[in-house]
Design a protein around this motif. Structure first.
Motif, short mmCIF file in Angstrom:
data_model
loop_
_atom_site.label_atom_id
_atom_site.label_comp_id
_atom_site.label_asym_id
_atom_site.label_seq_id
_atom_site.Cartn_x
_atom_site.Cartn_y
_atom_site.Cartn_z
N GLY A 481 8.20 4.28 0.34
CA GLY A 481 7.39 5.11 -0.54
C GLY A 481 8.21 5.67 -1.71
O GLY A 481 7.77 5.65 -2.85
N LYS A 482 9.41 6.13 -1.39
CA LYS A 482 10.28 6.69 -2.44
C LYS A 482 10.62 5.63 -3.48
O LYS A 482 10.63 5.91 -4.69
CB LYS A 482 11.58 7.22 -1.82
N VAL A 483 10.92 4.40 -3.00
CA VAL A 483 11.28 3.31 -3.92
C VAL A 483 10.08 2.97 -4.81
O VAL A 483 10.21 2.82 -6.02
CB VAL A 483 11.75 2.07 -3.14
N MET A 484 8.90 2.88 -4.18
CA MET A 484 7.70 2.50 -4.93
C MET A 484 7.38 3.53 -6.02
O MET A 484 6.83 3.19 -7.06
CB MET A 484 6.48 2.38 -3.99
N LYS A 485 7.70 4.77 -5.73
CA LYS A 485 7.46 5.83 -6.70
C LYS A 485 8.34 5.64 -7.93
O LYS A 485 7.91 5.85 -9.06
CB LYS A 485 7.77 7.19 -6.04
N GLN A 486 9.55 5.21 -7.69
CA GLN A 486 10.50 4.98 -8.78
C GLN A 486 10.15 3.72 -9.57
O GLN A 486 10.15 3.73 -10.79
CB GLN A 486 11.93 4.79 -8.20
N VAL A 487 9.85 2.63 -8.85
CA VAL A 487 9.61 1.34 -9.50
C VAL A 487 8.14 0.96 -9.29
O VAL A 487 7.79 0.33 -8.30
CB VAL A 487 10.53 0.24 -8.94
N LYS A 488 7.30 1.38 -10.22
CA LYS A 488 5.86 1.08 -10.09
C LYS A 488 5.65 -0.42 -10.17
O LYS A 488 6.27 -1.10 -10.97
CB LYS A 488 5.08 1.78 -11.20
N GLY A 489 4.79 -0.95 -9.32
CA GLY A 489 4.51 -2.37 -9.39
C GLY A 489 5.43 -3.18 -8.49
O GLY A 489 5.30 -4.39 -8.39
N ALA A 490 6.35 -2.48 -7.80
CA ALA A 490 7.21 -3.21 -6.87
C ALA A 490 6.36 -3.70 -5.70
O ALA A 490 5.40 -3.05 -5.31
CB ALA A 490 8.33 -2.30 -6.37
N ASP A 491 6.73 -4.85 -5.17
CA ASP A 491 5.98 -5.40 -4.05
C ASP A 491 6.53 -4.80 -2.76
O ASP A 491 7.71 -4.97 -2.43
CB ASP A 491 6.15 -6.93 -4.08
N PRO A 492 5.69 -4.05 -2.00
CA PRO A 492 6.19 -3.33 -0.82
C PRO A 492 6.89 -4.23 0.20
O PRO A 492 7.84 -3.81 0.86
CB PRO A 492 4.93 -2.68 -0.22
N LYS A 493 6.43 -5.46 0.32
CA LYS A 493 7.03 -6.37 1.30
C LYS A 493 8.48 -6.68 0.92
O LYS A 493 9.37 -6.66 1.75
CB LYS A 493 6.22 -7.67 1.39
N THR A 494 8.65 -6.97 -0.40
CA THR A 494 9.99 -7.26 -0.90
C THR A 494 10.89 -6.05 -0.72
O THR A 494 12.05 -6.17 -0.29
CB THR A 494 9.92 -7.61 -2.41
N VAL A 495 10.37 -4.86 -1.03
CA VAL A 495 11.15 -3.63 -0.92
C VAL A 495 11.64 -3.45 0.51
O VAL A 495 12.82 -3.18 0.77
CB VAL A 495 10.31 -2.40 -1.36
N ARG A 496 10.73 -3.66 1.45
CA ARG A 496 11.07 -3.50 2.87
C ARG A 496 12.21 -4.45 3.27
O ARG A 496 13.18 -4.04 3.91
CB ARG A 496 9.82 -3.78 3.71
N GLU A 497 12.06 -5.72 2.83
CA GLU A 497 13.09 -6.71 3.16
C GLU A 497 14.46 -6.32 2.59
O GLU A 497 15.48 -6.42 3.27
CB GLU A 497 12.68 -8.10 2.65
N LEU A 498 14.41 -5.86 1.32
CA LEU A 498 15.68 -5.49 0.68
C LEU A 498 16.34 -4.31 1.38
O LEU A 498 17.57 -4.28 1.55
CB LEU A 498 15.44 -5.15 -0.81
N ILE A 499 15.53 -3.33 1.82
CA ILE A 499 16.08 -2.15 2.51
C ILE A 499 16.75 -2.58 3.81
O ILE A 499 17.88 -2.16 4.12
CB ILE A 499 14.98 -1.10 2.79
N ILE A 500 16.06 -3.44 4.55
CA ILE A 500 16.62 -3.88 5.84
C ILE A 500 17.92 -4.65 5.63
O ILE A 500 18.91 -4.44 6.34
CB ILE A 500 15.58 -4.71 6.62
N GLN A 501 17.90 -5.52 4.57
CA GLN A 501 19.13 -6.25 4.23
C GLN A 501 20.29 -5.28 4.01
O GLN A 501 21.38 -5.46 4.54
CB GLN A 501 18.92 -7.01 2.92
N LYS A 502 19.98 -4.25 3.21
CA LYS A 502 21.01 -3.27 2.84
C LYS A 502 21.53 -2.52 4.08
O LYS A 502 22.73 -2.33 4.24
CB LYS A 502 20.44 -2.28 1.83
N LEU A 503 20.61 -2.15 4.98
CA LEU A 503 21.01 -1.41 6.18
C LEU A 503 21.85 -2.29 7.10
O LEU A 503 22.71 -1.81 7.82
CB LEU A 503 19.77 -0.90 6.92
N ASN A 504 21.58 -3.60 7.09
CA ASN A 504 22.30 -4.51 7.96
C ASN A 504 23.68 -4.89 7.43
O ASN A 504 24.54 -5.35 8.17
CB ASN A 504 21.49 -5.81 8.18
N SER A 505 23.86 -4.69 6.08
CA SER A 505 25.13 -5.16 5.51
C SER A 505 26.21 -4.10 5.65
O SER A 505 25.94 -2.93 5.84
CB SER A 505 24.94 -5.54 4.05
#
Ligand SMILES: [Zn+2]
Length: 505
Positions: A481-505
């Motif tokens: 939700g926080k990310v979507m607020k910053q970047v309007k039009g972001a695709d929530p699915k992509t955002v979720r994947e990127l967050i998980i990637q980041k947490l795993n790295s």
């Protein structure tokens, strides 16, 4: 006992001409001002002479050719003589032994879903009678006669007894309705009687005999045709089992029955007349008509694409489902045209069909307008769908833009407004682009901007991260939700994947 229902239809179509068939009275449904659309010709006054309306003949030729009929090079007019108060001349001008067209066909869908050709024996042109209005209040007031309808051009289409079920009869009538609508030759308003039919019904029984033929008169709804034939087949079977009376027995006549839609049954009206009872003879007041091969050829080349062909276009060429095709086709030719134009722009038939059958139809129903009055041009809808197809915006954003467009059009329209609201001049493809830009609806594939937003969001979400790591999947929702607020039009699915990637790295 098992049996086959044998059905032939006589379909009556009021043609949409400016004037009546043999006089210059206006041809318009007008029950509120009875006997105002009449003249000496359609009143049958002595000394008046009929003249054929060429437009009525032209529309008849168009329809007969669309029904795959042969056109007679020579055709004439006959008087069908009978007495009834709604027929002041004492005869109806019709066509008896030389109808202007014969031997055609139209496909209908049987109960098992199979489309079959139903042969058409003939189509001829005649005049409609007036209307008797009876007092149904039970107070016994006088009956009245309205002759506004007298002389309305009526095309009668007679099938061979090829139809084998009530469902197939209903489908045939629906096909005729669709064809006439696409040809624009009739308004097909069934409530006003522009399309009605008689059904000849009997049963071919297992023991080789057949039941006497019954003609059910004046069916004027699709459902009525199906229900009346279903009832009649069952009634004939019971009657046969009780009396054994069959077709061809001495004293067995063809019977005419009416349909009572409220009680759901047919009832006896009268013995059926034979053609000889009418003492047909050629009308001496009207010239025969000759039709040249050139005229037939010229009408054939100017026929629009017919419903069967357009269905084929949608299903085979565009890959639409039968369901979507039917929904679109049943809205009529303008809706089908709009759809096709929108597909040319969007490049995706399935997605465009979804928009047409959901968003657009919903708007038309809610606002009670026709597609002709719909404010968004086909190219603009096509362009909106294309933005989705190209992955530029989400379906949700496209809906938001669509609804904004509708709001801009209808916001100041009073609820009792009857007409066409003027669409704002801004409803164009470039307006869509502006909406996408100003509302920031573009799906962001620029991972740089996303990366920054995700990093910022994660930095202030320590608790959520901890919860997620301990197994609470839904804890990520707040971060997304926080990310979507910053970047309007972001695709929530992509955002979720990127967050998980980041947490795993
Ligand atoms: Zn008249």
């Amino acid at each position: 006992m098992s049996y086959t229902t044998v059905i032939g239809l006589e379909v009556h179509v009021q043609l949409q001409t400016k004037t009546k068939i043999f006089c210059s009275c206006v041809n318009r449904f007008n029950p509120d001002a009875p006997n105002t659309q009449t003249c000496p010709v359609c009143l049958g006054l002595p000394g008046s002479l009929p003249v054929l309306n060429q437009e009525a003949f032209e529309l008849s030729l168009v329809t007969a050719l669309a029904l795959n009929c042969q056109i007679a090079p020579f055709t004439k007019w006959d008087r069908k003589q009978y007495y009834y108060p709604d027929l002041p001349k004492g005869y109806q001008i019709s066509q008896y032994d030389l109808p202007f067209s014969h031997d055609g066909w139209l496909a209908a869908t049987a109960e098992n879903g199979v489309r079959r050709k139903i042969r058409i024996r003939r189509a001829h042109l005649e005049e409609d009678a007036g209307k008797n209005i009876h007092d149904e209040s039970g107070r016994g007031s006088d009956s009245q006669v309205d002759l506004n309808r007298a002389g309305t051009p009526l095309l009668e289409i007679v099938t061979e007894p090829d139809i084998r079920s009530a469902a197939e009869a209903k489908s045939f009538l629906e096909e005729i309705h669709l064809l006439l609508t696409f040809l624009g030759v009739s308004d097909c308003n069934m409530q006003e009687g522009s399309l009605r039919c008689d059904a000849n019904v009997n049963l071919q029984l297992q023991d080789g005999s057949a039941t006497p033929i019954v003609e059910i008169k004046n069916l004027n709804t699709f459902r009525g045709v199906e229900a009346a034939i279903t009832f009649e087949a069952e009634r004939q079977l019971q009657e046969y089992e009780k009396t054994g009376r069959k077709l061809g027995d001495a004293g067995v006549e063809k019977q005419t029955r009416g349909w009572d839609a409220h009680r759901g049954l047919t009832y006896a009206q009268r013995g059926k007349e034979e053609a000889s009872d009418y003492r047909y003879f050629p009308d001496p007041d009207l010239l025969p008509v000759t039709v040249s091969a050139e005229r037939i050829a010229s009408i054939k080349t100017s026929l629009p694409r017919l419903p069967a062909q357009r269905r084929e276009d949608f299903e085979s060429k565009l890959g639409l489902s039968t369901y979507d095709t039917d929904v679109i086709m049943n809205q009529g030719p303008t809706f089908a045209d709009y759809f096709q134009q929108a597909v040319e722009v969007s490049g995706n038939a399935k997605q465009t069909a979804n928009w047409m059958t959901q968003e657009v139809l919903r708007e038309l129903n809610e606002k009670r307008i026709s597609i002709q009055q719909f404010p968004m041009p086909s190219g603009v809808l096509g362009s909106l769908v294309k933005h989705v197809v190209d992955g530029e915006i989400s379906v949700k954003s496209a809906r938001e833009i669509f609804n904004t467009g509708m709001h801009l059009t209808f916001q100041d329209v009073p609820s009792n407004f009857e007409g066409i609201p003027t669409p704002p001049p801004s409803l164009t493809p470039s307006w869509i682009q502006q909406e996408i830009a100003t509302k920031g609806l573009k799906i962001v594939s620029d991972t740089g901007a996303l990366d920054n937003a995700i990093a910022a969001a994660l930095a202030e979400s320590a608790k959520a991260i901890e919860d997620f790591r301990s197994g609470k999947q839904q804890a990520l929702g707040a971060v997304i939700g926080k990310v979507m607020k910053q970047v309007k039009g972001a695709d929530p699915k992509t955002v979720r994947e990127l967050i998980i990637q980041k947490l795993n790295s």
